[in-house]
Design an enzyme around this catalytic site. Structure first.
Site, PDB file in Angstrom:
ATOM      1  N   LYS A 153      -9.739  -6.038 -10.042  1.00  0.00           N
ATOM      2  CA  LYS A 153      -8.490  -5.789 -10.955  1.00  0.00           C
ATOM      3  C   LYS A 153      -7.384  -4.654 -10.591  1.00  0.00           C
ATOM      4  CE  LYS A 153      -7.218  -7.273 -14.617  1.00  0.00           C
ATOM      5  NZ  LYS A 153      -7.392  -8.731 -15.062  1.00  0.00           N
ATOM      6  N   ASP A 180      -1.280  -8.921 -15.798  1.00  0.00           N
ATOM      7  CA  ASP A 180      -2.459  -8.799 -16.674  1.00  0.00           C
ATOM      8  C   ASP A 180      -1.085  -8.130 -17.760  1.00  0.00           C
ATOM      9  OD1 ASP A 180      -5.444  -8.794 -17.354  1.00  0.00           O
ATOM     10  OD2 ASP A 180      -4.390  -7.256 -18.121  1.00  0.00           O
TER      11      ASP A 180
END
Ligand code: NDP
Length: 444
Positions: free
Chosen positions: A124, A164
């Site tokens: 991430k 995201d």
């Protein structure tokens, strides 16, 4: 493994990272029993190696705004675990981004990606840059500056970022453009790309649609039809928009959506025309959800979340910790019998305990929202074979992956009394695959 000891060690070594501690605790509590059946895991200290990221990159991003002023933001990439495939996970641009939030997301991503059946590890990244209120040119300059640092750490076989919160098609396009310029290659490092340059059909829809497909699987176990069910959705970004779209097409009635300022409550239900307004409001005008209430004359509640509104089903699709214990109790008191998470970790531990105690259908994000990364995995496959699949093919694959994830959750989560604890099911299933892969590859 003694969960308390592992957690206290992690808290001592990595203080001030509450979201990371929260995510680790939730997983460890549910895998403890299964883990302790395998003494070999303990011997190889699997748990610490699984909780602590492989590596973390932190860098300064410097860019120039429209007024000619030089701005700095922080940039991060967490490469958490690559036991079953290249690091894979989105990039978040939001003012709240910090190491704790990205570490929790990368940790969760590792188990989620394991569940998808595809060969992807977990990662991430992101920045405390917020695209909100910035011009297109400012967003482009920021994305380019971010990638001039990030590009050397990523690649089609090493680490494949995606979108995201705050990172949609526009931002992925700008980042991918700069990546190609730096790396001199065209191998699709980044998913969520535009259709014209290697993107996959159904990727924008995948997280929201996948969440609804997972919900349908849960409802099927109780013989419940989605038609006419009243659904409260939070958020109004990518995940929320396509969740609502699929729900409307199946005859459900969606009564709420939100953004970080407040929520709208439309008792007549959001229909296709109203949803088209939201797509334009959020993706083109980049406006606020309040404007929906002004246009359609419905209720808008500033500074609140929608969980006090009466609904059958809740689908949180905004951000972490957006349902607390009080919200969970309000949902249950109003008769809510299913919660399926589009967002990552939207329910606090207290809220999760309420749902599990009440034995409602409760799907954690790492299972229910795995459709997004699954279609990202399918995008990677299409890029490497240099072919594009049709919408029907991708959607069929997405549906079968969500069914398979549901089956894995049931396998490990079904209790003696017949209740399926999807939290335990998802965590144990995700963990076992990564653990076996790590054991097979030696101490690294
Ligand atoms: P978007 O940026 O498209 O939308 C986010 C939405 O949530 C916006 O409506 C935003 O409001 C709202 N929001 C963001 N932060 C907060 C906050 N602190 N409080 C209240 N509302 C907030 O993001 P996505 O739709 O892509 O992501 C939503 C969630 O889904 C996240 O948890 C993400 O990690 C998760 N997810 C996303 C996937 C994807 O494929 N995109 C895949 C799997 C999970 P505002 O416009 O005011 O900022």
């Amino acid at each position: 493994m003694e969960v308390k000891k592992v957690l206290s060690d992690l808290k001592r070594r990595f203080p001030n990272e509450p979201e990371y501690h929260q995510a680790v605790e939730e997983v460890l509590m549910t895998i403890e029993e299964e883990y302790n059946k395998h003494p070999e895991f303990e011997k190889y200290n699997l748990i610490e190696r699984l909780c602590i990221p492989d590596r973390v990159f932190t860098f300064r991003v410097t860019w120039v705004d429209d007024k000619g002023q030089v701005q700095t933001n922080m940039g991060y990439r967490i490469q958490h675990n690559n036991a079953i495939g290249p690091y894979k996970g989105g990039i978040r641009f939001h003012s709240s981004v910090n190491l704790s939030i990205l570490k929790f997301l990368a940790f969760e991503q590792t188990f989620k990606n394991s569940l998808t059946t595809l060969p992807m590890g977990g990662g991430k990244g992101g920045s405390d840059f917020s695209p909100r209120g910035k011009s297109d040119m400012e967003v482009m300059r920021f994305c380019q500056a971010f990638v001039t640092e990030l590009w050397r750490h990523i690649g089609p076989q090493t680490d494949v970022p995606a979108g995201d919160i705050g990172v949609g098609g526009r931002e992925v396009g700008y980042m991918y453009g700069m990546y190609k310029k730096m790396a001199l290659e065209n191998t699709g490092t980044f998913t969520g790309k535009g259709l014209e340059f290697g993107g996959s059909l159904v990727r924008p829809e995948a997280t929201g649609y996948g969440n609804v497909y997972f919900l349908l699987e849960m409802l099927k176990t109780k013989g419940i039809d989605i038609k006419d069910k009243v659904v409260a959705v939070s958020g109004s970004g990518n995940v929320a928009q396509y969740t609502v779209k699929k729900l409307i097409s199946l005859g459900a009635k969606v009564i709420t959506m939100s953004d970080s300022n407040g929520y709208i409550y439309d008792p007549d239900g959001i229909d296709e025309e109203k949803l088209a307004y939201i797509f334009n409001l959020k993706n083109v005008q980049r406006g606020r959800i309040r404007e929906y209430a002004e246009k359609y004359g419905c209720k808008y509640v500033e500074g609140a979340r929608p969980w006090n509104e009466k609904c059958d089903i809740a689908m949180p699709s905004a951000t972490q910790n957006e349902i607390d214990g009080d919200d969970a109790r309000a949902l249950l008191a109003n008769g809510c019998f299913a919660v399926s998470e589009g967002a990552n970790m939207p329910s606090t531990p207290e809220a999760i305990a309420e749902f599990l105690n009440a034995k409602i259908l409760y799907a954690p994000g790492k299972a229910a929202n795995a459709g997004g990364v699954s279609v990202s995995g399918l995008e990677m496959t299409q890029n490497s074979i240099k072919l594009s699949w049709s919408r029907e093919e991708v959607d069929a694959k997405l549906q079968s992956i969500m069914k398979e994830i549901h089956a894995q959750c049931t396998l490990y989560g079904k209790q003696e009394d017949g209740y399926t604890n999807y939290v335990k099911g998802a965590n144990v299933a995700g963990f076992m695959k990564v653990a076996k892969a790590m054991m097979a590859q030696g101490v690294l």
